[in-house]
Scaffold this active site. Structure first.
Site, short mmCIF file in Angstrom:
data_model
loop_
_atom_site.label_atom_id
_atom_site.label_comp_id
_atom_site.label_asym_id
_atom_site.label_seq_id
_atom_site.Cartn_x
_atom_site.Cartn_y
_atom_site.Cartn_z
N ASP A 118 0.80 -1.04 -0.02
CA ASP A 118 -0.22 -0.16 -0.34
C ASP A 118 0.89 1.52 0.04
OD1 ASP A 118 -3.27 0.42 1.25
OD2 ASP A 118 -1.66 1.86 0.46
N ASP A 175 3.91 1.84 -4.06
CA ASP A 175 3.51 1.23 -5.42
C ASP A 175 3.02 -0.43 -6.17
OD1 ASP A 175 2.18 5.05 -6.42
OD2 ASP A 175 2.23 2.89 -7.56
N TYR A 211 -14.06 6.75 -13.48
CA TYR A 211 -14.28 5.96 -12.15
C TYR A 211 -14.61 4.27 -13.18
CZ TYR A 211 -14.80 2.70 -8.28
OH TYR A 211 -14.82 2.76 -6.96
N HIS A 265 -18.94 10.23 1.69
CA HIS A 265 -19.84 8.88 1.30
C HIS A 265 -20.87 9.17 2.23
CE1 HIS A 265 -16.70 6.73 -0.38
NE2 HIS A 265 -17.66 6.42 -1.24
N ARG A 273 -30.41 3.39 -2.84
CA ARG A 273 -28.64 2.59 -3.18
C ARG A 273 -29.26 0.81 -2.60
NH1 ARG A 273 -28.31 5.21 -6.91
NH2 ARG A 273 -26.30 7.13 -7.05
N GLY A 275 -24.25 12.70 -12.37
CA GLY A 275 -23.39 11.02 -12.35
C GLY A 275 -24.06 10.52 -11.43
N1 UFG Z 1 -25.71 11.85 -1.42
C1 UFG Z 1 -26.00 12.76 -0.62
N2 UFG Z 1 -25.52 13.74 0.03
C2 UFG Z 1 -23.99 13.36 0.67
C3 UFG Z 1 -23.48 12.75 0.33
C4 UFG Z 1 -23.99 11.05 -0.98
O1 UFG Z 1 -26.97 13.06 -0.74
O2 UFG Z 1 -23.54 14.14 1.27
C5 UFG Z 1 -26.53 11.32 -1.54
C6 UFG Z 1 -25.50 10.44 -3.27
O3 UFG Z 1 -26.55 11.78 -4.01
C7 UFG Z 1 -26.00 8.73 -3.62
C8 UFG Z 1 -26.44 8.07 -2.35
O4 UFG Z 1 -25.98 9.56 -1.41
O5 UFG Z 1 -27.07 9.42 -3.91
C9 UFG Z 1 -25.15 7.81 -1.91
O6 UFG Z 1 -24.18 8.63 -2.32
P1 UFG Z 1 -22.44 7.60 -1.75
O7 UFG Z 1 -21.79 8.78 -2.35
O8 UFG Z 1 -22.47 7.22 -0.56
O9 UFG Z 1 -22.02 6.31 -2.40
P2 UFG Z 1 -22.46 6.29 -4.58
O10 UFG Z 1 -23.63 5.70 -4.33
O11 UFG Z 1 -21.94 7.49 -4.88
O12 UFG Z 1 -20.86 6.03 -4.26
C10 UFG Z 1 -21.04 4.55 -4.54
C11 UFG Z 1 -19.55 3.96 -4.06
C12 UFG Z 1 -18.81 4.26 -5.35
C13 UFG Z 1 -19.39 3.38 -6.94
C14 UFG Z 1 -20.40 4.09 -6.64
C15 UFG Z 1 -21.48 3.07 -7.83
O13 UFG Z 1 -18.04 4.87 -3.47
O14 UFG Z 1 -17.09 3.90 -5.27
O15 UFG Z 1 -21.32 3.18 -5.58
O16 UFG Z 1 -22.35 3.91 -8.02
F1 UFG Z 1 -18.59 4.16 -8.27
#
Ligand code: UFG
Length: 321
Positions: free
Chosen positions: A30, A50, A140, A188, A220, A284
């Site tokens: 790591d 790396d 990504y 997240h 999700r 996205g």
């Molecule tokens: N969200 C909010 N407010 C925040 C953070 C997130 O409303 O402060 C929402 C996002 O818009 C999304 C949901 O909460 O609708 C979940 O968001 P996360 O950022 O927790 O997770 P993601 O679904 O965006 O991302 C995850 C993984 C990524 C992966 C993706 C695949 O972390 O690595 O799923 O879609 F690419």
């Protein structure tokens, strides 16, 4: 014989190391760009380096008898990947090619690869199977899909077998409370909500309230990080026994929860109430992503143990520390 875990000091990597240790010898490589040494078990051999560095890999493969590689080391933020595509293609694709090249050179033939639901893009179906078309909409997701395709070619040409695991939303922390999710900056949902409920953030921004979902917020599939970890161990053992090879599996709970529902469960678990602000949609973000994990259940008997409330309870315990 040892297992090499690339990215073993990161969130999902460290939880997988915890499942491996005691059963297998583990070497962690790591560069600590997003990982933390405190997440590492004392019993692992740690190499700070790396995986894109051929000299580092020569050292790892000559000094240790490695029979399999678990590859977690990657950049994994969708938004960041749009801003810095070259960093994503360099770290996620190019470095993985170097790793695979060295594996072939040293005759290491078992590979478990961390992939993502982001390979599906905006799917036309709500319940995603491995047959659902891949169509990533950001660098990504594309970087992960590129490696998936490269793997198929490498496995065809060389003595290498792989399992690809497409994670949905990893969440939660180890039940012992000693390791958990630590991202800086945190993007997240669950950690952000819990940090707010602990008083470390003023409010929660909910990105979009006009999606075509039960309450207008994104849905999700949240899966406990230890459930992801056990899937890796099963995949490895399946490769070793020859039961599976060159397969791709989704990893999720098969149940979708909206952003609002997540906030409600966090409030229930913490006994505190949240201050919510509705913001614009985040670029996205697909509206609904829910996994069917039937394929890995049938092939390897994998079944998630933790449900949403337990996931959030474990995360709350970790963040409260
Ligand atoms: N969200 C909010 N407010 C925040 C953070 C997130 O409303 O402060 C929402 C996002 O818009 C999304 C949901 O909460 O609708 C979940 O968001 P996360 O950022 O927790 O997770 P993601 O679904 O965006 O991302 C995850 C993984 C990524 C992966 C993706 C695949 O972390 O690595 O799923 O879609 F690419």
């Amino acid at each position: 014989m040892s297992i090499l875990v690339c990215g073993g000091a990161g969130y999902i990597g460290s939880h997988t190391v915890k499942e491996l240790i005691g059963k297998y010898e583990v070497v962690v490589l790591d560069n600590l760009s997003t990982g933390y040494p405190f997440l590492l078990d004392d019993r692992v051999t740690f190499i700070n380096g790396d995986l894109g560095d051929e000299k580092v890999l020569d050292l790892v493969f000559t000094e240790h008898k490695i029979n399999a590689v678990f590859h977690f080391a990657a950049n994994s933020l969708v938004g960041e990947s749009v801003e810095k595509p070259l960093m994503y293609y360099l770290n996620n694709v190019s470095s993985t090619i170097t790793l695979l090249k060295k594996m072939v050179e040293y005759g290491v033939g078992k590979f478990i690869f961390s992939s993502t639901a982001a390979t599906y893009g905006i799917p036309k179906t709500d319940l995603i199977t491995e047959e659902t078309a891949t169509n990533p909409i950001n660098p990504y997701g594309r970087s992960k899909l590129m490696v998936e395709e490269i793997l198929a070619d490498v496995a065809h040409a060389h003595d290498l077998q792989y399992v690809i695991l497409r994670y949905f939303n990893a969440a939660g922390a180890h039940e012992l409370g000693d390791i958990g999710e630590s991202h800086n900056p945190e993007t997240h949902l669950i950690p952000i909500v819990l940090q707010h409920l602990l008083g470390h953030r003023d409010k929660i921004s909910v990105y979009g309230s006009d999606y075509d979902t039960i309450d207008g917020t994104c849905v999700r599939d949240y899966i406990h990080v230890t459930d992801l970890a056990t899937a890796h161990v099963l995949a490895y053992e399946g490769l070793v026994s020859g039961d599976v090879s060159n397969e791709v599996y989704n990893l999720g709970n098969g149940a979708g929860y909206s952003v609002k529902e997540i906030i409600e469960v966090c409030e229930k678990v913490s006994g505190k109430s949240a201050l919510i602000e509705y913001a614009d949609r985040r670029a996205g973000d697909p509206s609904v992503l829910v996994a069917s994990s039937e394929k890995i259940n049938k092939a390897l008997g994998w079944k998630p143990k933790y449900h949403l409330e337990e996931i959030i309870e474990s995360a709350w315990k970790w963040h409260s520390k």
